[in-house]
Design an enzyme around this catalytic site. Structure first.
Site: not given
Ligand code: NDP
Length: 267
Positions: A66, A103, A235
Site C-alpha cells: 500500500k 479503508d 472486519g
C-alpha cells in the site's frame, strides 16, 4: 468489452476481493473481470505497469504494497491517501494513475451504518500503528470523536502516528491506566497469530463495541471484548465496504453491501 481489474499483493491467494467484486458486478449488471496478481516483493511497480499495458482499468492493492502504491501514483493521490501515505485503490487513466484509500470510509460505514454505532462524541481507542491504523486514523478523527487515543506496543510509533495524523494522544498499552472507551478498534495483526493486544480488560466502557479489523475468524481480542460485556465484531463488514467504495470509484455505482456481507459470513 469486459473491463479488467485485479488485486495486487504478496501473498494474495487468500484474498476474497475477486469473489466480492464478482458479487457486486452480478448484482449491478456490470461486465467486469477481476483477478489476483501476486507480485514479487521487489516487483510491485513492474506488476502494475504490466497490468496497465495489458489493458487493466484499475486495481486494489493489499499487503505489503500500500505504501509503494502511494509512491507509484506520484502526484495523483486523494487527500486521504496522502494523509495515510497508503493507497489501496488504483484508477488507471490515459497515461496517469490516481490513488485512493477506501479503508477508512469502509470502516466508518461498517461501524455507523451496518452496526448502527455513533463515533461522534464517543471515546475511541485505536490499537496498532501499522498501515491499517494509518489508513483509518484521519477518517476516524473527521467523525468527531470526543477523544481518540492511538496505542501500540511501541509507544514511540503510536506517538509518531498520532502526531502525524493530528490525534491528541499516542501511548503504550501500559500508559492507558484505567481509561475507558466506547469504541475499541483493533487495527493490529495480533489476531492472525492467535494473540490479543495487551489491552487492560477495564478498557471497555459499558455498552462498548470491540471491533477487530481481522476478519473471518474468532480472535482472542473478540473473546476479550465479549468477556468484558462489549459487543464484538470482526472486519468482514469493513472488507466489503472498502471494496464497495473501490467499485463506486471505478464504475460510478454503489453496490448493495448487506447481501454480500451476510453471504461472506456464511462461506
Ligand atoms: P502492519 O503489519 O502494518 O501492522 C501490524 C500492527 O499490529 C503493528 O502496529 C504491530 O505492532 C501490531 N501487532 C502485531 N502483533 C501484535 C500483538 N501480538 N500485540 C499487539 N500489537 C501487535 O499490518 P496492517 O496495519 O496493514 O494490518 C493490520 C491488520 O488489519 C491485518 O491483520 C489486516 O488483515 C487487517 N486489515 C483489515 C482490513 C479489512 O478490510 N477488514 C483492511 C486492512 C487491514 P508493533 O508496532 O508493536 O509491531
Amino acid at each position: 468489452m469486459t473491463d479488467r481489474y485485479a488485486v495486487i499483493g504478496h501473498p494474495v491467494a487468500h484474498s476474497k476481493s475477486p469473489w466480492i467484486h464478482a458479487e457486486f458486478a452480478r448484482a449491478t449488471g456490470q461486465d467486469i473481470a477481476y483477478r489476483r496478481i501476486e507480485a514479487p516483493l521487489d516487483g510491485f511497480a513492474r506488476a502494475v505497469d504490466e497490468f496497465r499495458a495489458a489493458g487493466g482499468c484499475g486495481a486494489n492493492v493489499t499487503l505489503p504494497f500500500k505504501n509503494q502504491a502511494f509512491h507509484y501514483c506520484r502526484g495523483g493521490v486523494s487527500p486521504g491517501a496522502r494523509a495515510a501515505q497508503a493507497v489501496n485503490t488504483l484508477l488507471f487513466g490515459r497515461g496517469a494513475v490516481r490513488g485512493e484509500n477506501t479503508d477508512g470510509i469502509g470502516l466508518l460505514r461498517d461501524i455507523t451504518l451496518n452496526l448502527g454505532r455513533a463515533i461522534a462524541g464517543k471515546r475511541v481507542l485505536l490499537m496498532g500503528a501499522g498501515g491499517a491504523a494509518q489508513g483509518v486514523l484521519g477518517p476516524l478523527l473527521a467523525a468527531a470523536p470526543q477523544r481518540l487515543v492511538v496505542v501500540d506496543r511501541d509507544a514511540g510509533k503510536a506517538r509518531a502516528l498520532a502526531q502525524r495524523g493530528g490525534a491528541p494522544a499516542g501511548l503504550g498499552y501500559e500508559e492507558l491506566g484505567g481509561a475507558q472507551f466506547d469504541l475499541v478498534i483493533n487495527a493490529t495483526s495480533a489476531g492472525l497469530a492467535g494473540e490479543a493486544p495487551p489491552l487492560p480488560a477495564g478498557a471497555f466502557a459499558p455498552d462498548a463495541l470491540g471491533y477487530d479489523m481481522v476478519y473471518g475468524r474468532d480472535t482472542p481480542f473478540l473473546a476479550m471484548a465479549r468477556a468484558a460485556g462489549a459487543e464484538a465484531r470482526d472486519g468482514t463488514g469493513m472488507l466489503v465496504e472498502q471494496a464497495a467504495e473501490s467499485f463506486l470509484l471505478w464504475r460510478g455505482l454503489r453496490p448493495d453491501t448487506a447481501p454480500v456481507i451476510s453471504a461472506l459470513r456464511q462461506r
